[in-house]
Design an enzyme around this catalytic site. Structure first.
Site, PDB file in Angstrom:
ATOM      1  N   GLY A  78       0.243  -1.150  -0.132  1.00  0.00           N
ATOM      2  CA  GLY A  78       0.012   0.173  -0.466  1.00  0.00           C
ATOM      3  C   GLY A  78       1.071   1.303   0.310  1.00  0.00           C
ATOM      4  O   GLY A  78       2.478   1.028  -0.277  1.00  0.00           O
ATOM      5  N   ARG A  82       3.213  -2.668   3.743  1.00  0.00           N
ATOM      6  CA  ARG A  82       3.415  -4.003   2.936  1.00  0.00           C
ATOM      7  C   ARG A  82       2.515  -4.655   4.029  1.00  0.00           C
ATOM      8  O   ARG A  82       2.499  -4.929   5.360  1.00  0.00           O
ATOM      9  CB  ARG A  82       4.711  -4.947   3.089  1.00  0.00           C
ATOM     10  CG  ARG A  82       5.111  -4.304   2.119  1.00  0.00           C
ATOM     11  CD  ARG A  82       6.388  -4.790   1.987  1.00  0.00           C
ATOM     12  NE  ARG A  82       7.276  -4.776   0.423  1.00  0.00           N
ATOM     13  CZ  ARG A  82       7.383  -5.077  -0.655  1.00  0.00           C
ATOM     14  NH1 ARG A  82       7.204  -6.582  -0.225  1.00  0.00           N
ATOM     15  NH2 ARG A  82       8.791  -4.949  -1.595  1.00  0.00           N
ATOM     16  N   VAL A  83       1.554  -5.791   4.111  1.00  0.00           N
ATOM     17  CA  VAL A  83       0.962  -6.668   4.767  1.00  0.00           C
ATOM     18  C   VAL A  83       1.829  -7.645   4.587  1.00  0.00           C
ATOM     19  O   VAL A  83       2.044  -8.222   2.706  1.00  0.00           O
ATOM     20  CB  VAL A  83      -0.601  -6.460   3.685  1.00  0.00           C
ATOM     21  CG1 VAL A  83      -1.425  -7.526   4.861  1.00  0.00           C
ATOM     22  CG2 VAL A  83      -1.753  -5.367   4.737  1.00  0.00           C
ATOM     23  N   ASP A 192     -14.382   4.309   2.210  1.00  0.00           N
ATOM     24  CA  ASP A 192     -12.677   3.477   0.974  1.00  0.00           C
ATOM     25  C   ASP A 192     -13.873   2.622  -0.022  1.00  0.00           C
ATOM     26  O   ASP A 192     -12.263   1.328   0.033  1.00  0.00           O
ATOM     27  CB  ASP A 192     -11.696   3.551   1.499  1.00  0.00           C
ATOM     28  CG  ASP A 192     -10.140   3.415   0.423  1.00  0.00           C
ATOM     29  OD1 ASP A 192     -10.922   3.915  -0.921  1.00  0.00           O
ATOM     30  OD2 ASP A 192      -9.046   3.338   0.591  1.00  0.00           O
ATOM     31  N   LYS A 194     -14.651  -0.205  -2.434  1.00  0.00           N
ATOM     32  CA  LYS A 194     -14.245  -0.144  -3.643  1.00  0.00           C
ATOM     33  C   LYS A 194     -13.741  -2.279  -3.494  1.00  0.00           C
ATOM     34  O   LYS A 194     -13.110  -2.632  -2.586  1.00  0.00           O
ATOM     35  CB  LYS A 194     -12.963   0.173  -4.343  1.00  0.00           C
ATOM     36  CG  LYS A 194     -11.420   0.036  -2.429  1.00  0.00           C
ATOM     37  CD  LYS A 194     -10.554   1.037  -3.981  1.00  0.00           C
ATOM     38  CE  LYS A 194      -8.763   1.348  -2.837  1.00  0.00           C
ATOM     39  NZ  LYS A 194      -8.828   1.677  -3.446  1.00  0.00           N
ATOM     40  N   ASN A 197     -10.432  -3.649  -1.553  1.00  0.00           N
ATOM     41  CA  ASN A 197     -10.701  -3.762  -0.542  1.00  0.00           C
ATOM     42  C   ASN A 197     -11.613  -4.971   0.272  1.00  0.00           C
ATOM     43  O   ASN A 197     -11.580  -4.717   1.877  1.00  0.00           O
ATOM     44  CB  ASN A 197     -10.656  -1.699   0.578  1.00  0.00           C
ATOM     45  CG  ASN A 197     -10.024  -1.323   0.710  1.00  0.00           C
ATOM     46  OD1 ASN A 197      -8.648  -1.865   0.009  1.00  0.00           O
ATOM     47  ND2 ASN A 197     -10.336  -0.038   0.027  1.00  0.00           N
ATOM     48  N   ASP A 210      -8.513  -2.416   5.367  1.00  0.00           N
ATOM     49  CA  ASP A 210      -8.371  -0.966   4.999  1.00  0.00           C
ATOM     50  C   ASP A 210      -8.604  -0.067   5.790  1.00  0.00           C
ATOM     51  O   ASP A 210      -9.805   0.246   4.393  1.00  0.00           O
ATOM     52  CB  ASP A 210      -7.892  -1.672   3.685  1.00  0.00           C
ATOM     53  CG  ASP A 210      -7.131   0.772   3.217  1.00  0.00           C
ATOM     54  OD1 ASP A 210      -6.790   0.912   4.289  1.00  0.00           O
ATOM     55  OD2 ASP A 210      -6.426   0.454   1.809  1.00  0.00           O
ATOM     56  N   THR A 227     -11.163   6.843  -2.827  1.00  0.00           N
ATOM     57  CA  THR A 227     -10.037   6.657  -4.525  1.00  0.00           C
ATOM     58  C   THR A 227     -11.715   7.290  -5.789  1.00  0.00           C
ATOM     59  O   THR A 227     -12.760   6.774  -5.731  1.00  0.00           O
ATOM     60  CB  THR A 227     -11.009   5.008  -4.865  1.00  0.00           C
ATOM     61  OG1 THR A 227      -9.450   4.362  -3.045  1.00  0.00           O
ATOM     62  CG2 THR A 227     -10.214   4.435  -5.543  1.00  0.00           C
TER      63      THR A 227
HETATM   64  N1  LIG Z   1      -5.824  -9.392   7.034  1.00  0.00           N
HETATM   65  C1  LIG Z   1      -5.750  -9.912   5.798  1.00  0.00           C
HETATM   66  N2  LIG Z   1      -5.984 -10.799   5.639  1.00  0.00           N
HETATM   67  C2  LIG Z   1      -5.306 -11.044   3.806  1.00  0.00           C
HETATM   68  N3  LIG Z   1      -4.225  -9.781   3.217  1.00  0.00           N
HETATM   69  C3  LIG Z   1      -5.155  -8.367   3.003  1.00  0.00           C
HETATM   70  C4  LIG Z   1      -4.780  -8.530   4.498  1.00  0.00           C
HETATM   71  N4  LIG Z   1      -4.887  -7.146   4.649  1.00  0.00           N
HETATM   72  C5  LIG Z   1      -5.035  -7.268   3.763  1.00  0.00           C
HETATM   73  N5  LIG Z   1      -4.436  -7.392   3.170  1.00  0.00           N
HETATM   74  C6  LIG Z   1      -3.455  -7.882   1.636  1.00  0.00           C
HETATM   75  O1  LIG Z   1      -2.572  -6.939   1.316  1.00  0.00           O
HETATM   76  C7  LIG Z   1      -3.612  -5.603  -0.120  1.00  0.00           C
HETATM   77  C8  LIG Z   1      -2.838  -3.685   1.389  1.00  0.00           C
HETATM   78  O2  LIG Z   1      -3.911  -4.137   2.445  1.00  0.00           O
HETATM   79  P1  LIG Z   1      -4.235  -2.640   2.560  1.00  0.00           P
HETATM   80  O3  LIG Z   1      -5.351  -2.136   1.532  1.00  0.00           O
HETATM   81  O4  LIG Z   1      -4.877  -2.388   4.189  1.00  0.00           O
HETATM   82  O5  LIG Z   1      -3.187  -1.210   3.032  1.00  0.00           O
HETATM   83  P2  LIG Z   1      -3.015  -0.059   3.183  1.00  0.00           P
HETATM   84  O6  LIG Z   1      -1.676   0.203   3.098  1.00  0.00           O
HETATM   85  O7  LIG Z   1      -3.462   0.922   3.033  1.00  0.00           O
HETATM   86  O8  LIG Z   1      -2.953  -0.144   1.365  1.00  0.00           O
HETATM   87  P3  LIG Z   1      -4.142   1.536   0.226  1.00  0.00           P
HETATM   88  O9  LIG Z   1      -2.612   2.000   0.196  1.00  0.00           O
HETATM   89  O10 LIG Z   1      -3.944   0.987  -1.161  1.00  0.00           O
HETATM   90  O11 LIG Z   1      -5.191   2.034   0.340  1.00  0.00           O
HETATM   91  C9  LIG Z   1      -5.194  -5.238   0.561  1.00  0.00           C
HETATM   92  O12 LIG Z   1      -5.718  -5.307  -0.808  1.00  0.00           O
HETATM   93  C10 LIG Z   1      -5.012  -7.541   0.642  1.00  0.00           C
HETATM   94  O13 LIG Z   1      -4.613  -7.550  -0.885  1.00  0.00           O
END
Ligand SMILES: Nc1ncnc2c1ncn2[C@@H]1O[C@H](COP(=O)(O)OP(=O)(O)OP(=O)(O)O)[C@@H](O)[C@H]1O
Length: 392
Positions: A78, A82-83, A192, A194, A197, A210, A227
């Site tokens: 993101g 990272r996740v 958010d 979409k 998410n 998210d 978005t």
């Molecule tokens: N609990 C979870 N289990 C599995 N995958 C997850 C989980 N949480 C997030 N992800 C994966 O990681 C991605 C990024 O997570 P998230 O949208 O929470 O991060 P972000 O840094 O807020 O992203 P962005 O900048 O796009 O808003 C998700 O789209 C999903 O693919």
């Protein structure tokens, strides 16, 4: 309420899923934006809010540290980090840990949003919303420990299927509507919505993830975030707005699920052109041949005037639940997950992450937990400073 549960019929409906490479799909991922307008700050919105009853934690406090987990691989990236898929050294279960760089959060003025994400998520317990088990920080990063949701993003399923048949879109829309209603009952605007998410659990039911833009707010707020494709006209028009922006986004989501693309999509379109179309409204677009009731609900959700928008009228979410497009839905059974999902993710075992696209594993994980100057730690008082130094 209908006797026949929607979706008892759904498993018979085949989803056509061509084997599009996931890497190609990721190129279409839409970024979220966030700008707090300088003339009207977040704090000015607080004055408009009635006092809110503090949220209670949904789960007992758990103290985690980096050394409790073995990092397996990256599930997603993101704007701030990272996740990762991780495995607990104690109970051997799999979790997802979202790692956010404090430096990036501060530089992009997302401190309040990040603190909101943590306090809101730990207060929510709902079948269609991700569980947050705990949060901590080290000198450089924030860490959020969540349930691992193994079925991947609804986004991936949608792009691979091109579009969903009406009952499939209805199933996901109905679960999202239940989740939004729950959030709104706690005075939380999600902001958010979409397909990126919305994650799919092993049983095919959704988990909304998210909460980086979610906010507690009993009346109106102003921050431009979300978005672009999913922004309500009042956000685009820089007016104050309320939780009805989530119902607007549900209208966009239903449109995107049924047609494969969001309503105002055009290749290479700039944001100004998109915002102009959003302001003019959906009656100006060429509509694909949806079922009459689907079109009717989308138009009622995408109503430009929030005071006439479904979800924001006298009966609140009740109007959405009672709309004829949802007439087959047994809401009680749906909420208790007694209705089979239309698509079961193919998962070979507990830590299977094949539903997620592969990301290059950079060496950032080697830096997690390392001692470093920490100028921003006090900005995140709800993230405990418990990380051990050294590798995990
Ligand atoms: N609990 C979870 N289990 C599995 N995958 C997850 C989980 N949480 C997030 N992800 C994966 O990681 C991605 C990024 O997570 P998230 O949208 O929470 O991060 P972000 O840094 O807020 O992203 P962005 O900048 O796009 O808003 C998700 O789209 C999903 O693919």
């Amino acid at each position: 309420m209908a006797d026949v549960a929607l979706v008892s019929k759904l498993p018979d409906i085949p989803l056509i899923i061509p084997s599009t490479p996931l890497r190609v799909l990721s190129e279409y991922h839409r970024g979220s934006i966030s700008t707090t307008r300088t003339s009207l700050t977040e704090s000015s919105t607080q004055d408009l809010d009635e006092p809110l009853i503090p949220l209670q934690r949904a789960r007992p406090r758990a103290n985690y540290k980096l050394a409790d987990f073995i990092i397996q691989r990256t599930l997603g990236t993101g704007s701030f980090g990272r996740v990762h898929l991780v495995r607990s050294k104690h109970n051997l279960r799999f979790y997802a840990i979202k790692v956010l760089s404090k430096d990036k959060i501060v530089k992009t003025k997302q401190v309040e949003h990040t603190n909101n994400e943590k306090t809101i998520l730990e207060a929510i317990q709902h079948p269609f919303i991700i569980n947050l088990w705990g949060a901590f920080q080290d000198d450089s990063n924030l860490y959020m420990v969540m349930d691992y949701v193994p079925g991947g993003e609804l986004f991936t399923l949608l792009r691979r299927s091109n579009r969903f048949p009406d009952p499939v879109a209805k199933f996901y829309a109905a679960e999202v509507a239940l989740a939004l209603n729950h959030l709104h009952s706690l005075d939380i605007i999600y902001r958010d919505l979409k397909p990126e998410n919305i994650l799919l659990n092993h049983d095919g039911h959704i988990k909304i993830a998210d909460f980086g833009f979610s906010k507690r707010c009993s009346s109106v707020t102003w921050t431009l975030c979300g978005t672009p494709d999913y922004l309500a006209p009042e956000i685009v028009g820089q007016q104050r707005y309320n939780k009805s922006v989530d119902w607007y986004a549900l209208g966009v989501l239903i449109f995107e699920m049924l047609s494969g693309l969001p309503p105002y999509h055009q290749p290479d379109q700039n944001t100004v052109a998109l915002y102009e179309k959003i302001s003019r409204g959906p009656t100006f677009i060429r509509w694909p041949p949806f079922q009459v009731n689907a079109t009717d609900l989308i138009l009622k959700l995408m109503e430009g005037d929030p005071s006439r928008r479904y979800g924001n009228l006298r009966h609140g979410a009740g109007d959405v639940f009672a709309h004829p497009w949802f007439s087959e839905v047994d809401w009680v059974k749906l909420k208790s997950r007694e209705i089979s999902a239309p698509y079961l993710p193919k998962i070979s075992g507990d830590g299977d992450a094949s539903a997620f696209e592969k990301y290059p594993e950079d060496n950032a994980t080697a830096l997690y937990g390392r001692p470093a100057p920490d100028p921003w730690g006090s900005f995140f008082p709800h993230f405990e400073h418990t990380a051990v130094h050294g590798t995990c």
